[in-house]
Design a protein around this motif. Structure first.
Motif, short mmCIF file in Angstrom:
data_model
loop_
_atom_site.label_atom_id
_atom_site.label_comp_id
_atom_site.label_asym_id
_atom_site.label_seq_id
_atom_site.Cartn_x
_atom_site.Cartn_y
_atom_site.Cartn_z
N LEU A 6 5.40 5.47 14.00
CA LEU A 6 5.09 4.86 12.71
C LEU A 6 4.44 5.88 11.77
O LEU A 6 4.77 5.94 10.58
N TRP A 62 5.82 7.20 8.26
CA TRP A 62 4.95 7.04 7.08
C TRP A 62 4.72 8.38 6.38
O TRP A 62 4.77 8.48 5.16
N VAL A 73 -0.87 -0.59 10.96
CA VAL A 73 0.26 -1.01 10.12
C VAL A 73 -0.22 -1.36 8.71
O VAL A 73 0.37 -0.92 7.71
N VAL A 74 -1.30 -2.14 8.61
CA VAL A 74 -1.83 -2.54 7.29
C VAL A 74 -2.30 -1.32 6.51
O VAL A 74 -2.02 -1.18 5.31
N SER A 75 -3.02 -0.43 7.18
CA SER A 75 -3.56 0.75 6.51
C SER A 75 -2.45 1.67 6.00
O SER A 75 -2.50 2.14 4.86
N LEU A 76 -1.46 1.94 6.84
CA LEU A 76 -0.37 2.83 6.42
C LEU A 76 0.42 2.22 5.26
O LEU A 76 0.76 2.93 4.30
N ALA A 77 0.70 0.93 5.33
CA ALA A 77 1.46 0.27 4.27
C ALA A 77 0.67 0.29 2.95
O ALA A 77 1.22 0.59 1.88
N ALA A 78 -0.62 -0.04 3.03
CA ALA A 78 -1.44 -0.09 1.83
C ALA A 78 -1.61 1.29 1.21
O ALA A 78 -1.49 1.46 -0.01
N PHE A 116 0.36 3.84 1.47
CA PHE A 116 1.62 4.27 0.88
C PHE A 116 1.75 3.70 -0.53
O PHE A 116 2.14 4.39 -1.48
N ALA A 117 1.38 2.44 -0.69
CA ALA A 117 1.43 1.80 -2.01
C ALA A 117 0.41 2.44 -2.95
O ALA A 117 0.69 2.66 -4.14
#
Length: 227
Positions: A16, A20, A81-86, A88-89
């Motif tokens: 992941l 990322w 998962v939450v940290s990487l997604a956030a 990235f945004a």
């Protein structure tokens, strides 16, 4: 020893993170918003480091329980998962720097607190399970002793008596209490004596008398447990 699930989770986390990282450098606005990009990158790397530390150091499979023992593992993976997604945004400058800092610190504190409390909950549950298992251990030993006596029995009358004894014992409350510890120790001792008598080929009447004596003790134990 690290369990297989932790090793698998560590591999998934690494994959992941690699995806990322590739996405960050491929799509992130590094030229337009360098501060946001590098701050988001740093917090993403921090999340990955925390995740790996939890998986390889703190989240261990030392408990023989059901799915609840995987709560810390699930929480740690969800955090990543939450940290990487956030982050990235965030690299696209959708919020201010203070929001990026606050969000990441909040997530870190939440996962740390959740892991601490979930770990305490899992250990507490394990302790309760161990207590119950210890209280059931004598009941199991007595049942095994009666089963062994049944295997040794050759006379039909002796077998019938032993079957009655086993039924009385097996279908009673399996938990040992302070009031039943003494009688259960006595039962185990008498069953050992019965086994010796049968192995030595003692008189049938003596064996039946001993079984009847044990039946009386089992009934007494069951009466105590029903109170």
């Amino acid at each position: 020893m690290f369990n297989l699930k932790n090793k698998s989770a560590a591999i998934v986390s690494s994959l992941l993170f690699i995806v990322w990282l590739a996405a960050m450098f491929s799509f992130g606005k590094i030229a337009l918003f360098p501060i946001h990009f590098f701050m988001s990158l740093a917090f993403g790397i921090l999340a990955f480091a925390v995740n790996m530390a939890c998986l390889l150091v703190f989240v261990r499979d030392s408990l023989e329980l059901n799915e609840i023992k995987h709560i810390p593992l699930v929480l740690t993976m969800a955090y990543l998962v939450v940290s990487l997604a956030a982050n990235f945004a965030f690299s696209f400058y959708i919020v201010g720097i203070s929001v990026i800092v606050f969000f990441n610190i909040l997530c870190l504190c939440i996962v740390a607190g959740a892991n601490i409390f979930s770990g305490m909950y899992v250990k507490g549950t394990e302790r309760k399970v161990n207590i119950i298992e210890n209280k059931q251990s004598m009941h199991l030993l007595i049942s095994q002793k009666i089963g062994k006596a049944l295997a040794l029995a050759k006379d039909d009358e002796v077998k019938n008596k032993l079957l009655k004894l086993k039924e009385l014992s097996d279908y009673s409350n399996s938990l040992t209490t302070n009031m039943t510890e003494g009688i259960e120790d006595t039962l185990y001792s008498k069953l050992n004596s019965l086994e010796s008598m049968m192995l030595q080929g003692d008189d049938k009447e003596k064996i039946l008398e001993r079984i009847e004596d044990i039946i009386v003790d089992v009934k007494y134990r069951n009466t105590i447990k029903s109170v």
